[in-house]
Scaffold this motif. Sequence first.
Motif, mmCIF file in Angstrom:
data_model
loop_
_atom_site.group_PDB
_atom_site.id
_atom_site.type_symbol
_atom_site.label_atom_id
_atom_site.label_comp_id
_atom_site.label_asym_id
_atom_site.label_seq_id
_atom_site.Cartn_x
_atom_site.Cartn_y
_atom_site.Cartn_z
ATOM 1 N N UNK A 9 0.782 0.729 -1.570
ATOM 2 C CA UNK A 9 -0.620 0.327 -1.727
ATOM 3 C C UNK A 9 -0.752 -0.708 -2.837
ATOM 4 N N UNK A 10 -1.488 -1.766 -2.554
ATOM 5 C CA UNK A 10 -1.836 -2.847 -3.478
ATOM 6 C C UNK A 10 -0.676 -3.784 -3.794
ATOM 7 N N UNK A 11 0.455 -3.658 -3.080
ATOM 8 C CA UNK A 11 1.479 -4.702 -3.171
ATOM 9 C C UNK A 11 0.894 -6.024 -2.685
ATOM 10 N N UNK A 69 5.404 -10.741 -2.768
ATOM 11 C CA UNK A 69 5.098 -11.636 -3.883
ATOM 12 C C UNK A 69 5.025 -10.882 -5.202
ATOM 13 N N UNK A 70 4.595 -9.629 -5.151
ATOM 14 C CA UNK A 70 4.526 -8.813 -6.362
ATOM 15 C C UNK A 70 4.295 -7.368 -5.944
ATOM 16 N N UNK A 71 5.066 -6.474 -6.537
ATOM 17 C CA UNK A 71 4.871 -5.058 -6.238
ATOM 18 C C UNK A 71 3.846 -4.484 -7.210
ATOM 19 N N UNK A 72 3.188 -3.426 -6.786
ATOM 20 C CA UNK A 72 2.145 -2.797 -7.603
ATOM 21 C C UNK A 72 2.550 -1.383 -7.953
ATOM 22 N N UNK A 73 2.237 -0.982 -9.187
ATOM 23 C CA UNK A 73 2.386 0.418 -9.549
ATOM 24 C C UNK A 73 1.376 1.249 -8.750
ATOM 25 N N UNK A 74 1.621 2.544 -8.683
ATOM 26 C CA UNK A 74 0.663 3.410 -7.989
ATOM 27 C C UNK A 74 -0.708 3.247 -8.636
ATOM 28 N N UNK A 75 -1.741 2.857 -7.874
ATOM 29 C CA UNK A 75 -3.059 2.587 -8.477
ATOM 30 C C UNK A 75 -3.620 3.806 -9.191
ATOM 31 N N UNK A 112 -6.735 4.404 -9.650
ATOM 32 C CA UNK A 112 -7.816 4.862 -8.776
ATOM 33 C C UNK A 112 -7.589 4.210 -7.413
ATOM 34 N N UNK A 113 -7.920 4.890 -6.331
ATOM 35 C CA UNK A 113 -7.655 4.314 -5.015
ATOM 36 C C UNK A 113 -8.630 3.186 -4.687
ATOM 37 N N UNK A 114 -8.112 2.144 -4.056
ATOM 38 C CA UNK A 114 -8.973 1.091 -3.531
ATOM 39 C C UNK A 114 -9.399 1.449 -2.112
ATOM 40 N N UNK A 115 -8.435 1.949 -1.316
ATOM 41 C CA UNK A 115 -8.758 2.390 0.042
ATOM 42 C C UNK A 115 -9.433 3.753 -0.017
ATOM 43 N N UNK A 116 -10.516 3.893 0.721
ATOM 44 C CA UNK A 116 -11.190 5.179 0.872
ATOM 45 C C UNK A 116 -11.357 5.481 2.343
ATOM 46 N N UNK A 160 -11.438 -1.344 -14.033
ATOM 47 C CA UNK A 160 -12.354 -2.242 -13.318
ATOM 48 C C UNK A 160 -11.602 -3.243 -12.452
ATOM 49 N N UNK A 161 -10.387 -3.654 -12.848
ATOM 50 C CA UNK A 161 -9.627 -4.611 -12.041
ATOM 51 C C UNK A 161 -9.329 -4.045 -10.657
ATOM 52 N N UNK A 162 -9.195 -2.725 -10.554
ATOM 53 C CA UNK A 162 -9.000 -2.093 -9.250
ATOM 54 C C UNK A 162 -10.330 -1.854 -8.554
ATOM 55 N N UNK A 163 -11.323 -1.411 -9.316
ATOM 56 C CA UNK A 163 -12.639 -1.148 -8.733
ATOM 57 C C UNK A 163 -13.232 -2.402 -8.112
ATOM 58 N N UNK A 164 -12.978 -3.553 -8.742
ATOM 59 C CA UNK A 164 -13.520 -4.814 -8.229
ATOM 60 C C UNK A 164 -12.871 -5.239 -6.906
#
Length: 621
Positions: A90-92, A127-133, A135-139, A155-159
């Motif tokens: 998620x979020x990669x 292009x870039x891997x993401x750490x486990x978020x 807070x979830x972006x997908x609901x 907020x960077x994830x919430x946005x």
Amino acid sequence: MSSRTPTSPAASSAHPTPSLATRLRTDAVGVFRGEDAGREVTLTGWVHRRRDLGGLLFVDLRDRSGLLQVSFGPDWTEAGGLESAHGLGAEDVIRITGELRLRPEEARNPELPTGDVELQARTLTLLNSAETPAIPVYRGPGDELPAEELRLRYRHLDLRRAELQRNLLLRHRLILATRNYFHGLGFLEVETPMLTKRTPEGARDYLVPSRVHPGEFYALPQSPQIYKQILMTAGFDRYIQIARCFRDEDLRADRQPEFTQIDLEASFVGPDDILEWVEGLMAEMAEIAGIEAAPPFHRLSWAEAMDRYGSDRPDLRWELEIRDWTRVLGTADSAILRGAVEGGGRIRGLRLPGGASLSRRQVEEIEAAAKAAGAPGLLWAKRTADGGSGPLARWLEESHWTGLEAAEGDLFLVAAGADRITSPALSATREAAIRLLELPKVREHAWLWVLDFPLFEEEDGEMWANHHPFVLPHPDDADRLQDDPLSVRGIAYDLVYNGSELGSGSLRIHDPAVQRQVLRILGLDDGEIDRKFGFLLEALASGAPPHGGIALGMDRIVKDFLAAPSLRDVIAFPKTTAARALFEGAPSPVESDELMELHLERREKSAKGNNTSSPEPESPA
């Protein structure tokens, strides 16, 4: 690269967005429809969700324009095959090249603008891997949002949420429309200082210490009010600014310490000029937001609004009005009612057809709202088949019921006393009754101008400016300015939408002698006036034209157009109700040597109230 102009699903199909093509991608993710099947594209974005069906893998790719399903099948021939796609989290951030194909009929998603097509991947680049978020972006369906404090901290994830991105997109479009609209009317955009002089405007200032001038401070502007008036004296004639403003005050859902306002001023105008310009702007903004605004807007004087609704920003989606029953009920055998009238007050209230169906607990809930607004209590009576019930009913004879125009099933809610107490109480009563009775609206979008506010108000024997000290006294009342200032109206006007104040403005004092007189009434002596406002009086004395303007709250406009629960939903990086920025951690302590550079020393109060030095700085004193 594609030359087509895609349309973002976050925007109306009538408002195309520019192509987002770059050297790394040919298109935005959310622009594709069924007619695009067969195209070869390269897309970039975030992994929104991954669904693994064994030999088949689906990834929902996301960017600000929307979502697109990407499929990785067993025949995918890129090195590593499905193995590399299975490693996506998620979020990669990824880049994909492939062919757009129509989904099978049974697999199409009518709720997604891109739901008729999917991208069959040919190449995949991480292009870039993401750490486990955090807070979830997908609901998923039924998933609740994380707690607001968590969302503000990350907020960077919430946005990344589609709702917030849509909100900020609408905000951008409304600001762009504002600039274009006022440009068409000959307004000039002028920037005014952020580091300015402290002047009393009704709230506390944020102060900025000067390093090069020991012991002296700038103030962040509560508004550009004085500067825009000076621009009028300089001959700029029509000014507009999307202005950042600051007020150090307690926060609520509709308040932030820093905010944005549409600030305008014009010379040689009457109030109708300002009102008509703003109505035109609101009509353009409302069309973009998909709501209704049909000028001319309804108008009420401040006195009418307070008399009929108990509020200077009434919500006219409901027609429920306060009634004056002083003559009808003043003869009732009640010491409470008689005492209110003999003390110069009035007996006013609300008649609620069908309100007798409310339970005792619900009526007490309405009474609690009136008490919270400052009333000592609320009298009520229900009209029933056998007479009436309730605390008020025992004093009512048949002539009183007739005077109240009572029908069986009606509920009467009554407050007695001075208007300054009963008006806010009856306004709160009205709001609670509308909610509990679920009264039907007579309109969905209620626009209103409230005009002719009092120039001054008095609290604990101290005189205050109702709007601010620069409002022009009404010419019909100007002869009472010195002897009876509380009776003087100002040429001031507020814009109200669905019970929310969107903006406030006035014609301004352009005569320096009148301006000095108003400041004296507010308790300033000539020395204070010259120190705090001398530069304004000097500008007015140089030949100031008649002028006026308004400030419209940009944050509140977006919030109310979206019916968002809080301003924090329409601001990219808002503060909490404690005025803290959780994402970046502001405000924060300052080291002692930095304070010394600013000629400041931090002090704390001891248990006995004396100031004592402390080595760790918190706030300068």
